[in-house]
Scaffold this motif. Sequence first.
Motif, mmCIF file in Angstrom:
data_model
loop_
_atom_site.group_PDB
_atom_site.id
_atom_site.type_symbol
_atom_site.label_atom_id
_atom_site.label_comp_id
_atom_site.label_asym_id
_atom_site.label_seq_id
_atom_site.Cartn_x
_atom_site.Cartn_y
_atom_site.Cartn_z
ATOM 1 N N PRO A 273 0.806 -1.232 0.000
ATOM 2 C CA PRO A 273 0.000 0.000 0.000
ATOM 3 C C PRO A 273 0.833 1.272 0.000
ATOM 4 C CG PRO A 273 -0.037 -1.037 2.157
ATOM 5 C CD PRO A 273 0.665 -1.998 1.247
ATOM 6 N N PHE A 274 2.144 1.170 0.218
ATOM 7 C CA PHE A 274 2.994 2.367 0.168
ATOM 8 C C PHE A 274 2.929 2.979 -1.232
ATOM 9 C CE2 PHE A 274 7.051 4.479 -0.701
ATOM 10 C CZ PHE A 274 7.090 5.377 0.347
ATOM 11 N N GLY A 275 2.809 4.280 -1.288
ATOM 12 C CA GLY A 275 2.644 4.950 -2.577
ATOM 13 C C GLY A 275 1.222 4.886 -3.081
ATOM 14 N N TRP A 276 0.258 4.901 -2.155
ATOM 15 C CA TRP A 276 -1.162 4.850 -2.526
ATOM 16 C C TRP A 276 -1.467 5.936 -3.564
ATOM 17 C CZ3 TRP A 276 -4.428 1.079 -0.819
ATOM 18 C CH2 TRP A 276 -5.784 1.213 -1.181
ATOM 19 N N PRO A 277 -2.238 5.609 -4.606
ATOM 20 C CA PRO A 277 -2.435 6.554 -5.718
ATOM 21 C C PRO A 277 -3.048 7.878 -5.284
ATOM 22 C CG PRO A 277 -3.953 4.690 -5.866
ATOM 23 C CD PRO A 277 -2.956 4.340 -4.825
ATOM 24 N N GLN A 278 -2.567 8.939 -5.928
ATOM 25 C CA GLN A 278 -3.061 10.288 -5.694
ATOM 26 C C GLN A 278 -3.454 10.926 -7.023
ATOM 27 O OE1 GLN A 278 -0.713 12.708 -2.812
ATOM 28 N NE2 GLN A 278 0.721 10.988 -2.815
ATOM 29 N N LEU A 279 -4.499 11.716 -6.976
ATOM 30 C CA LEU A 279 -4.971 12.435 -8.155
ATOM 31 C C LEU A 279 -4.568 13.892 -8.026
ATOM 32 C CD1 LEU A 279 -6.737 11.924 -10.742
ATOM 33 C CD2 LEU A 279 -8.633 12.935 -9.440
ATOM 34 N N ILE B 6 -6.753 8.830 -3.539
ATOM 35 C CA ILE B 6 -7.882 8.000 -3.908
ATOM 36 C C ILE B 6 -8.413 7.338 -2.639
ATOM 37 C CG2 ILE B 6 -8.630 6.035 -5.306
ATOM 38 C CD1 ILE B 6 -7.801 8.545 -6.888
ATOM 39 N N PRO B 7 -9.734 7.306 -2.414
ATOM 40 C CA PRO B 7 -10.263 6.671 -1.202
ATOM 41 C C PRO B 7 -9.736 5.251 -1.029
ATOM 42 C CG PRO B 7 -11.992 7.867 -2.330
ATOM 43 C CD PRO B 7 -10.800 7.915 -3.232
#
Length: 246
Positions: free
Chosen positions: A122-128, A168-169
């Motif tokens: 989960p490290f680097g969870w996507p961001q918009l 992202i949730p």
Amino acid sequence: MPSRSKSEGAERGGAKAAPPTANRQSKGFQVLVHGVLEGAECVEVGAMFARTQLFFGSDWSFLESSGGYGEDVDDEEEGDIVVPTYSNDAEVVTQLSDCCKGPIPYFSFTAPFEFALTSTNPFGWPQLVITFHTVEGAGGHVDKDGHESDKQLLGSGESIIGYGRCYIPMKSGYYTKDVPMMQLENATSQQAIIGLLTREKPVLRDLSYLCTGDDQVMLRARPLEGYARVNFSVMVNGMESSGFEA
């Protein structure tokens, strides 16, 4: 002489069969997103459009195939399941929108995007990241009272108004997020002098810089009055089977 079972012979021969779920667990978890950039509220300009870009960690990748991200099912049942497809079109450019007439300076975009990602970490969870742009000379200026003036922007071409960023949730469900806006400012007196002479505002060449935890001592920003509204439909699969709490 009693006969040995096939499994016993396989173990003594060194060819021990792997558990049937080992391959599925090694694939990690998946994040599937349908989203819509609904619009934005901003008092800076009279016409605006937006761009969205997706950033994620090195352990993440786009989900290439349409299978392998549902619950474990029997082989004979796989043909009966309808698996959604994703175009991985997370980066969109909206149309140029004029500010609506009224007390609230709102811009309507209604720009859909979608993507499917897979990862084992989960490290680097996507961001918009959303960038807000205007075209010089397009539209009049709208003040805080909602009145449009005759003032036209000087010059011609595209310029960046500001930036927005959100994660992202992290759980399945439907979400609406109001993403705050910010605008970069000159961090040093030298940059301020250059900006005064060139009449240009500082801009980011690498948007991923907003998503990192690196030292940002040279980055100075101020909040803008406004926000961007984004709707998310999120489905997260395989977190618990990968050893993470959902």
